[in-house]
Structures are given as structure tokens and as C-alpha cells.
Write a protein that holds these residues in place. Structure first.
Motif, mmCIF file in Angstrom:
data_model
loop_
_atom_site.group_PDB
_atom_site.id
_atom_site.type_symbol
_atom_site.label_atom_id
_atom_site.label_comp_id
_atom_site.label_asym_id
_atom_site.label_seq_id
_atom_site.Cartn_x
_atom_site.Cartn_y
_atom_site.Cartn_z
ATOM 1 N N MET A 181 25.582 91.921 52.827
ATOM 2 C CA MET A 181 26.681 91.590 53.738
ATOM 3 C C MET A 181 26.566 90.132 54.187
ATOM 4 O O MET A 181 25.502 89.689 54.619
ATOM 5 C CB MET A 181 26.647 92.502 54.959
ATOM 6 C CG MET A 181 27.688 92.182 56.020
ATOM 7 S SD MET A 181 27.529 93.253 57.459
ATOM 8 C CE MET A 181 28.720 92.485 58.560
ATOM 9 N N LEU A 182 27.655 89.393 54.062
ATOM 10 C CA LEU A 182 27.705 88.012 54.518
ATOM 11 C C LEU A 182 27.958 88.016 56.018
ATOM 12 O O LEU A 182 29.002 88.438 56.486
ATOM 13 C CB LEU A 182 28.800 87.249 53.785
ATOM 14 C CG LEU A 182 28.974 85.765 54.121
ATOM 15 C CD1 LEU A 182 27.688 84.998 53.879
ATOM 16 C CD2 LEU A 182 30.119 85.182 53.309
ATOM 17 N N GLU A 183 26.989 87.521 56.777
ATOM 18 C CA GLU A 183 27.062 87.589 58.236
ATOM 19 C C GLU A 183 27.824 86.419 58.841
ATOM 20 O O GLU A 183 28.645 86.575 59.737
ATOM 21 C CB GLU A 183 25.636 87.629 58.791
ATOM 22 C CG GLU A 183 25.529 87.934 60.255
ATOM 23 C CD GLU A 183 24.072 88.050 60.663
ATOM 24 O OE1 GLU A 183 23.492 87.030 61.108
ATOM 25 O OE2 GLU A 183 23.493 89.146 60.534
ATOM 26 N N THR A 184 27.545 85.204 58.328
ATOM 27 C CA THR A 184 28.143 83.992 58.891
ATOM 28 C C THR A 184 28.265 82.933 57.808
ATOM 29 O O THR A 184 27.414 82.840 56.925
ATOM 30 C CB THR A 184 27.266 83.419 60.030
ATOM 31 O OG1 THR A 184 26.992 84.428 61.000
ATOM 32 C CG2 THR A 184 27.949 82.249 60.712
ATOM 33 N N VAL A 185 29.320 82.131 57.893
ATOM 34 C CA VAL A 185 29.438 80.929 57.068
ATOM 35 C C VAL A 185 29.473 79.734 58.009
ATOM 36 O O VAL A 185 30.298 79.668 58.921
ATOM 37 C CB VAL A 185 30.706 80.951 56.191
ATOM 38 C CG1 VAL A 185 30.819 79.646 55.400
ATOM 39 C CG2 VAL A 185 30.696 82.152 55.250
ATOM 40 N N ILE A 186 28.561 78.812 57.803
ATOM 41 C CA ILE A 186 28.476 77.617 58.644
ATOM 42 C C ILE A 186 29.004 76.424 57.854
ATOM 43 O O ILE A 186 28.529 76.134 56.751
ATOM 44 C CB ILE A 186 27.026 77.345 59.076
ATOM 45 C CG1 ILE A 186 26.491 78.520 59.911
ATOM 46 C CG2 ILE A 186 26.934 76.045 59.869
ATOM 47 C CD1 ILE A 186 25.019 78.414 60.253
ATOM 48 N N ASP A 187 29.982 75.736 58.411
ATOM 49 C CA ASP A 187 30.503 74.506 57.822
ATOM 50 C C ASP A 187 29.830 73.323 58.505
ATOM 51 O O ASP A 187 29.899 73.186 59.734
ATOM 52 C CB ASP A 187 32.020 74.419 58.011
ATOM 53 C CG ASP A 187 32.764 75.490 57.235
ATOM 54 O OD1 ASP A 187 32.507 75.626 56.024
ATOM 55 O OD2 ASP A 187 33.598 76.198 57.841
ATOM 56 N N ALA A 188 29.180 72.483 57.710
ATOM 57 C CA ALA A 188 28.473 71.336 58.278
ATOM 58 C C ALA A 188 29.437 70.407 59.004
ATOM 59 O O ALA A 188 30.590 70.256 58.618
ATOM 60 C CB ALA A 188 27.744 70.586 57.172
ATOM 61 N N ARG A 189 28.945 69.801 60.082
ATOM 62 C CA ARG A 189 29.708 68.811 60.845
ATOM 63 C C ARG A 189 29.122 67.428 60.588
ATOM 64 O O ARG A 189 27.924 67.301 60.348
ATOM 65 C CB ARG A 189 29.640 69.097 62.355
ATOM 66 C CG ARG A 189 30.307 70.394 62.783
ATOM 67 C CD ARG A 189 29.383 71.591 62.664
ATOM 68 N NE ARG A 189 28.220 71.474 63.521
ATOM 69 C CZ ARG A 189 27.078 72.114 63.306
ATOM 70 N NH1 ARG A 189 26.921 72.876 62.254
ATOM 71 N NH2 ARG A 189 26.073 71.985 64.137
ATOM 72 N N LYS A 190 29.949 66.407 60.682
ATOM 73 C CA LYS A 190 29.468 65.049 60.447
ATOM 74 C C LYS A 190 28.790 64.497 61.689
ATOM 75 O O LYS A 190 29.246 64.688 62.805
ATOM 76 C CB LYS A 190 30.617 64.131 60.035
ATOM 77 C CG LYS A 190 31.114 64.360 58.615
ATOM 78 C CD LYS A 190 32.152 63.317 58.223
ATOM 79 C CE LYS A 190 32.606 63.516 56.775
ATOM 80 N NZ LYS A 190 33.621 62.500 56.375
ATOM 81 N N ALA A 191 27.672 63.794 61.458
ATOM 82 C CA ALA A 191 26.975 63.092 62.535
ATOM 83 C C ALA A 191 26.456 61.788 61.955
ATOM 84 O O ALA A 191 26.168 61.702 60.756
ATOM 85 C CB ALA A 191 25.831 63.933 63.082
#
Length: 289
Positions: free
Chosen positions: A1-11
Motif C-alpha cells: 500500500m502506498l501511504e504517502t507521496v512527497i513532492d520535493a520543494r525547492k530551497a
């Protein structure tokens, strides 16, 4: 089961050095003991401006930093007196413990040459019993790290153990961290002996249950799942996770199980009680106000 997808943020770490920040994320602060993950590059800078991207001396407590280069060169100096030129494929593991400071300089002519600089830097939180351990730094050369090739999958065990491989890197809690290259159409799974697990797409793409995920996305899976990920192009993927440590507080470069310890670290850095690198002490990053 895919729990979370995190999209990277720019820094932005410095002029011209923009990173994709993956962890911490509002809805997922940690994956196992991993509490921070930055992906820098690939970026090319001309030699005359490369030094503007230098990361001046700054402090850490309560964590280990893991610097892993895919390309480029970085010079590390720390308050223990370590001076280490970091090259692709090596593992550079710095344990902050009760307190350390370090710098990351781009003074080598090869820093942004060739394919440019591409760096993955993660922070691994320390278990309660090791939060105040003595600071340390260790460099592990490429030839010391186990590798495996199985069909269209190549992997290097950066730290921990998984897939029948065990890294010599000294860690403080059960974890795994893998650099994998996957050919188009090939499948890869995740190790089932770790409670928390994730896959971060560096380049290429992964398909899971009909959805395609690309560079800068991290897929976090539930403990009970047995995912099979298929590369939709030649792909580079970082697999990571391990045993959770419990609640950790993070502020700037400080990590701790206790908020009051972070307040102490703030005061220590402001008052100069955390030493600067002896070979890089003419400037530093001030405590953010």
C-alpha cells in the motif's frame, strides 16, 4: 500500500545552488530514522562563481549527516579537525552527537565540472541513548561498499542492510540506504525487514499500480505492503528507511527528542561554545533570528 507521496520543494543553499528538499515534510516528518533529505543538482557553475555556493561553518546536534555524491567534488572540514575531499560513490558519515560544526566548500576545480555537482545529503536522527555521544566523522571509500547486479538492477549498499547486503558504515539504529540503478522495464521491490520504507526518484521514473512517479518524488509505503516498482525509463533511485525512533524536534540544523535541548544548542552556538573547524574558522553562519 502506498501511504504517502512527497513532492520535493525547492530551497536555495547558496547563490546558484538550488536543492530539492524532500524531508522533513508536513505530513511525513521522518522515514525510519531519516529526518532530512536534500537533493542538489545536477548543477554546473563556472569556476569564477563556484565559491559563492560555499556552505560556511554551521552547527549540528543529535543527528548524523550522510553526504553522498553522484557527481562533482565537495571539501568537508569540521570542528574535529577533519579535512576530507568528498568524491562520488563514497559515504561520508558525520555524527554530531552533543555538538559539531562543519563547512562544505566548492574550492576544488572539479567541484562543478563534467556532469556538474549532484549531491544527496540526508540526516539520520540518533536514538535517545546516543543523542549526546561524542562527535565523529568517517569516510568510507567506494571499494568498501558492497554492490550487487541482478538482471536490470544494480545497487550499492550505502548504509545498513538489505537485499542480502550489509554495509560497513557504522550506524546507531537499524536502517537501510541503497543507491540503485534500474533499466527500463525492470522491477525492484523494497526490503521487508524494516518497518518504514521509501523510494526516492533521482532521475527516470517508476510505475506503481498504474501511476507513474518522476524525479523529485518520494514514495512512502505502509509496513505491511510488498510493493513492486517498475522503471519506465533508465532510472536512479534511492531506497531508504528503518526503525522509527519516536518523536524528534527539528529546528534549523538541530535535532533532538527534547525541545529544551534545542534551546540549549541555540544558546551554545550564539555564545561560541560549539567550536569552529580549526582550518575554516574565519567565518560562520549566524544563528537565524
Amino acid at each position: 500500500m502506498l501511504e504517502t507521496v512527497i513532492d520535493a520543494r525547492k530551497a536555495e543553499l547558496g547563490p546558484g545552488l538550488v536543492v530539492r528538499r524532500v524531508l522533513p515534510f508536513a505530513k511525513r516528518r521522518m522515514v525510519g530514522p531519516f529526518i532530512f533529505l536534500d537533493h542538489a543538482g545536477p548543477v554546473k557553475l563556472p569556476p569564477e562563481t563556484a565559491r559563492q555556493a560555499d556552505v560556511r561553518p554551521h552547527p549540528h546536534i543529535g543527528l548524523s549527516t550522510v553526504s553522498y555524491l553522484l557527481s562533482g567534488v565537495v571539501t568537508h572540514r569540521d570542528s574535529l579537525g577533519t579535512e576530507q575531499v568528498i568524491r562520488p560513490g563514497e559515504v561520508n558519515w558525520m555524527t554530531a552527537g552533543r555538538g559539531i560544526s562543519h563547512s562544505e566548500r566548492f574550492e576544488d576545480p572539479a567541484a562543478f565540472a563534467g556532469d556538474g555537482l549532484e549531491l544527496l545529503q540526508s540526516w539520520v536522527a540518533l536514538p535517545d541513548a546516543f543523542e549526546e555521544t561524542d562527535p565523529a566523522f568517517n569516510n568510507y571509500p567506494v571499494h568498501a561498499l558492497p554492490e550487487a547486479q541482478d538482471g536490470g538492477v544494480w545497487m550499492r549498499m550505502i548504509a545498513g542492510h538489505a537485499f542480502g547486503l550489509r554495509s560497513p558504515v557504522r550506524t546507531h539504529s537499524p536502517l537501510f540506504y541503497v543507491h540503485a540503478r534500474i533499466s527500463d522495464g525492470t522491477r525492484i521491490g523494497l526490503p521487508d525487514r524494516h518497518v518504514e520504507r521509501a523510494a526516492y526518484v533521482v532521475n527516470g521514473g517508476l510505475e506503481f499500480e498504474g501511476r507513474v512517479f518522476g524525479p523529485g518524488q518520494m514514495l512512502v509505503f505502509a509496513a505491511s505492503s510488498d510493493p513492486s516498482l517498475r522503471a519506465v525509463a533508465p532510472s536512479t533511485v534511492m531506497l531508504l528507511g528503518g526503525e522509527p525512533l519516536g518523536v524528534r524536534h527539528i529546528w534549523w540544523n538541530f535535532v533532538s527528542s527534547r525541545k529544551e535541548r534545542i534551546e540549549q544548542a541555540k544558546a551554545d552556538w550564539k555564545a561560541g561554545r560549539i567550536a569552529l573547524p580549526p582550518n575554516d574558522r574565519n567565518e560562520f553562519i549566524a544563528l537565524p533570528e
